[in-house]
Design a protein around this motif. Sequence first.
Motif, PDB file in Angstrom:
ATOM      1  N   GLU A  55       0.781  -0.852  -0.315  1.00  0.00           N
ATOM      2  CA  GLU A  55       0.352  -0.280   0.176  1.00  0.00           C
ATOM      3  C   GLU A  55       1.029   1.493  -0.065  1.00  0.00           C
ATOM      4  OE1 GLU A  55      -3.785   0.926   0.375  1.00  0.00           O
ATOM      5  OE2 GLU A  55      -2.979   2.976   1.489  1.00  0.00           O
ATOM      6  N   PHE A  56       2.360   1.621   0.514  1.00  0.00           N
ATOM      7  CA  PHE A  56       2.912   2.400   0.783  1.00  0.00           C
ATOM      8  C   PHE A  56       3.277   2.934  -0.829  1.00  0.00           C
ATOM      9  CE2 PHE A  56       6.848   3.809   2.112  1.00  0.00           C
ATOM     10  CZ  PHE A  56       6.513   5.228   2.414  1.00  0.00           C
ATOM     11  N   GLN A  57       3.555   1.148  -0.898  1.00  0.00           N
ATOM     12  CA  GLN A  57       4.517   1.315  -2.613  1.00  0.00           C
ATOM     13  C   GLN A  57       3.613   2.010  -3.824  1.00  0.00           C
ATOM     14  OE1 GLN A  57       7.044  -2.051  -3.171  1.00  0.00           O
ATOM     15  NE2 GLN A  57       5.887  -1.556  -5.401  1.00  0.00           N
ATOM     16  N   LEU A  58       2.362   1.681  -3.086  1.00  0.00           N
ATOM     17  CA  LEU A  58       1.763   2.671  -5.006  1.00  0.00           C
ATOM     18  C   LEU A  58       1.669   3.895  -4.674  1.00  0.00           C
ATOM     19  CD1 LEU A  58       0.225   2.073  -7.631  1.00  0.00           C
ATOM     20  CD2 LEU A  58      -0.747   0.456  -5.872  1.00  0.00           C
ATOM     21  N   GLY A  59       1.327   4.304  -2.649  1.00  0.00           N
ATOM     22  CA  GLY A  59       1.143   5.732  -2.800  1.00  0.00           C
ATOM     23  C   GLY A  59       1.974   6.323  -3.030  1.00  0.00           C
ATOM     24  N   LEU A  60       3.596   5.527  -3.199  1.00  0.00           N
ATOM     25  CA  LEU A  60       4.768   6.660  -2.996  1.00  0.00           C
ATOM     26  C   LEU A  60       4.913   6.731  -5.164  1.00  0.00           C
ATOM     27  CD1 LEU A  60       7.281   7.080  -0.887  1.00  0.00           C
ATOM     28  CD2 LEU A  60       8.226   5.038  -2.337  1.00  0.00           C
ATOM     29  N   SER A  61       3.763   5.824  -5.254  1.00  0.00           N
ATOM     30  CA  SER A  61       4.888   5.979  -6.516  1.00  0.00           C
ATOM     31  C   SER A  61       3.482   7.246  -7.415  1.00  0.00           C
ATOM     32  CB  SER A  61       3.962   4.324  -7.166  1.00  0.00           C
ATOM     33  OG  SER A  61       4.597   3.775  -6.977  1.00  0.00           O
ATOM     34  N   ILE A  62       1.935   6.802  -6.591  1.00  0.00           N
ATOM     35  CA  ILE A  62       1.852   8.329  -7.211  1.00  0.00           C
ATOM     36  C   ILE A  62       2.548   9.726  -6.587  1.00  0.00           C
ATOM     37  CG2 ILE A  62      -0.341   9.368  -6.702  1.00  0.00           C
ATOM     38  CD1 ILE A  62      -1.390   6.641  -6.214  1.00  0.00           C
ATOM     39  N   GLY A  63       2.331   9.579  -5.519  1.00  0.00           N
ATOM     40  CA  GLY A  63       2.856  11.120  -5.282  1.00  0.00           C
ATOM     41  C   GLY A  63       4.257  11.278  -5.790  1.00  0.00           C
ATOM     42  N   LEU A  64       5.342  10.221  -6.445  1.00  0.00           N
ATOM     43  CA  LEU A  64       5.714  10.540  -7.221  1.00  0.00           C
ATOM     44  C   LEU A  64       5.721  11.040  -8.300  1.00  0.00           C
ATOM     45  CD1 LEU A  64       8.855   7.719  -6.818  1.00  0.00           C
ATOM     46  CD2 LEU A  64       9.226  10.444  -6.174  1.00  0.00           C
ATOM     47  N   SER A  65       4.899  10.345  -9.434  1.00  0.00           N
ATOM     48  CA  SER A  65       4.370  10.873 -10.637  1.00  0.00           C
ATOM     49  C   SER A  65       3.326  12.376 -10.313  1.00  0.00           C
ATOM     50  CB  SER A  65       3.121  10.078 -10.898  1.00  0.00           C
ATOM     51  OG  SER A  65       1.976  10.031 -10.085  1.00  0.00           O
ATOM     52  N   PHE A  66       3.074  13.072  -9.466  1.00  0.00           N
ATOM     53  CA  PHE A  66       3.234  13.855  -9.221  1.00  0.00           C
ATOM     54  C   PHE A  66       3.669  15.288  -9.423  1.00  0.00           C
ATOM     55  CE2 PHE A  66      -1.173  13.828  -5.997  1.00  0.00           C
ATOM     56  CZ  PHE A  66      -1.888  13.226  -7.174  1.00  0.00           C
ATOM     57  N   PHE A  75       5.612  -5.087  -8.648  1.00  0.00           N
ATOM     58  CA  PHE A  75       5.182  -5.630  -7.632  1.00  0.00           C
ATOM     59  C   PHE A  75       5.195  -7.546  -8.006  1.00  0.00           C
ATOM     60  CE2 PHE A  75       2.823  -2.451  -6.611  1.00  0.00           C
ATOM     61  CZ  PHE A  75       3.224  -2.156  -6.149  1.00  0.00           C
ATOM     62  N   PRO A  76       6.374  -8.456  -7.377  1.00  0.00           N
ATOM     63  CA  PRO A  76       6.629  -9.302  -8.252  1.00  0.00           C
ATOM     64  C   PRO A  76       5.188 -10.296  -8.582  1.00  0.00           C
ATOM     65  CG  PRO A  76       8.270  -8.890  -6.689  1.00  0.00           C
ATOM     66  CD  PRO A  76       6.934  -8.001  -6.246  1.00  0.00           C
ATOM     67  N   ARG A  77       3.986 -10.195  -7.166  1.00  0.00           N
ATOM     68  CA  ARG A  77       3.363 -11.289  -7.778  1.00  0.00           C
ATOM     69  C   ARG A  77       1.519 -10.448  -7.497  1.00  0.00           C
ATOM     70  NH1 ARG A  77       4.972 -16.577  -6.992  1.00  0.00           N
ATOM     71  NH2 ARG A  77       7.308 -16.874  -6.086  1.00  0.00           N
ATOM     72  N   TRP A  78       0.560 -11.031  -8.852  1.00  0.00           N
ATOM     73  CA  TRP A  78      -0.514 -10.514  -8.152  1.00  0.00           C
ATOM     74  C   TRP A  78      -0.463 -10.976  -6.724  1.00  0.00           C
ATOM     75  CZ3 TRP A  78      -3.844  -7.414  -9.284  1.00  0.00           C
ATOM     76  CH2 TRP A  78      -4.299  -7.677 -10.746  1.00  0.00           C
ATOM     77  N   ASN A  79      -0.548 -11.787  -6.263  1.00  0.00           N
ATOM     78  CA  ASN A  79      -1.108 -11.788  -4.574  1.00  0.00           C
ATOM     79  C   ASN A  79      -0.600 -10.647  -3.649  1.00  0.00           C
ATOM     80  OD1 ASN A  79      -1.041 -14.977  -6.050  1.00  0.00           O
ATOM     81  ND2 ASN A  79      -2.154 -15.215  -4.642  1.00  0.00           N
ATOM     82  N   PHE A  80       0.431 -10.691  -3.779  1.00  0.00           N
ATOM     83  CA  PHE A  80       1.488  -9.491  -3.399  1.00  0.00           C
ATOM     84  C   PHE A  80      -0.130  -7.822  -4.022  1.00  0.00           C
ATOM     85  CE2 PHE A  80       5.663 -11.509  -3.410  1.00  0.00           C
ATOM     86  CZ  PHE A  80       5.075 -12.685  -2.868  1.00  0.00           C
ATOM     87  N   LEU A  81       0.438  -7.466  -4.710  1.00  0.00           N
ATOM     88  CA  LEU A  81      -0.153  -6.326  -4.918  1.00  0.00           C
ATOM     89  C   LEU A  81      -1.999  -6.086  -4.562  1.00  0.00           C
ATOM     90  CD1 LEU A  81      -0.262  -3.999  -7.163  1.00  0.00           C
ATOM     91  CD2 LEU A  81      -1.256  -5.295  -8.958  1.00  0.00           C
TER      92      LEU A  81
END
Lengths: 178, 208
Positions: A55-66, A75-81
């Motif tokens: 959750e943190f990783q994807l939010g961080l990614s969104i912030g970087l995109s801003f 995310f190496p596996r769908w189950n992790f995503l």
Amino acid sequence: MGTYFDELSRSMRYLSGKEESIFLGQAVAVPGTAMRNTLTEVPNSKLLELPVEEEFQLGLSIGLSFQGYVPISIFPRWNFLLLATNQLVNHLDKLRELTGQSNPGKVIIRTGIGSTNPLYPGPQHTGDFTDAFREMCQNLEIIRLDHPSLIFPAYQRAFERDDGVSSLIIEWSDKYND
Amino acid sequence: MVETVDMNIWNASELIKFESEIAELFNSGQIHAPVHLYNGNEDHILKVFQKIKDDDWIFCSWRSHYQCLLKGVPREVVRQAIVAGKSISLCFPDYQIFSSAIVGGQLSIAVGVALGIKKSGASQHVWCFLGDMTAETGIAQTAIRYSRNHDLPITFVIEDNSISVMTDTRSVWGNNLLSFEESVSKNVITYKYKSNYPHAGAGTRVQF
């Protein structure tokens, strides 16, 4: 056209040549996953190793995109995503509606369907939730890379598009050794 | 060109007046969406905003009317957005304001912006507002710890009204001290307040 693995490596090499790109996740700067093996030609300066918290990783990614970056969030596996579903469904998929902007920023998400051969890691590592997330996300480009010919065009389009659409790209880990 | 507002117009009584107007609009059935109103924290938030610069970023939860006004979004623009049903996720990109109606949803996004600022060498700062219950979540702990350890330009502002909807935060966590009281972090500031408004709405049952 190369093998499945070759095309992934070529795609990562292409993305790493873009000034705005940054690759982040667990085992991106250090060995540990099959996906890491496709990043060996990415400069270290573009690799950001993160703590494990999806959750943190994807939010961080969104912030970087801003901030003008185009994060390749791995995310190496769908189950992790699945653990980042809140950021995926409630935020990334809704960014244009929430912000009123046509191009608020975009993220390229890389995930995979876990391999079943030669080792079968069980039901928590081999899920494929592609169809379910196509139902849940109306504004993301969701592509499953069923054939090597799809790989480079998918990553190239994900980077070059200027319509603010983020991409969720799913790989087959079992095809890495084809 | 972004229209900017002379921030001297905002003081505690003007902020209260704005929320009272929104309460009236809601209670009279003119807003067909949830609203979350501030009350009782005016002096605290005005003090926080003395440190916030025009080009800083603001991240909020579902309660963000005051932040939008104090960041310089014109009063009428904020009002129209609320009437249009956007109170719980007000976003004004031109003013670098992002809000999320999901508990903790804004936190990691705010950290990403702060990381981007640090990597670019810019001088902006990120201000991330959250409540006391949100501050106890795992994502808050992660966001605060990661930002502190990597010295990111972000301050978390915990607005402690001691409840989440009607749930007493300290009671459900089984401790009189919350995490931010047990362990002080240099990138966190806190204040306590009591509101006269309920969690959502303005205290009147509205028949639409």
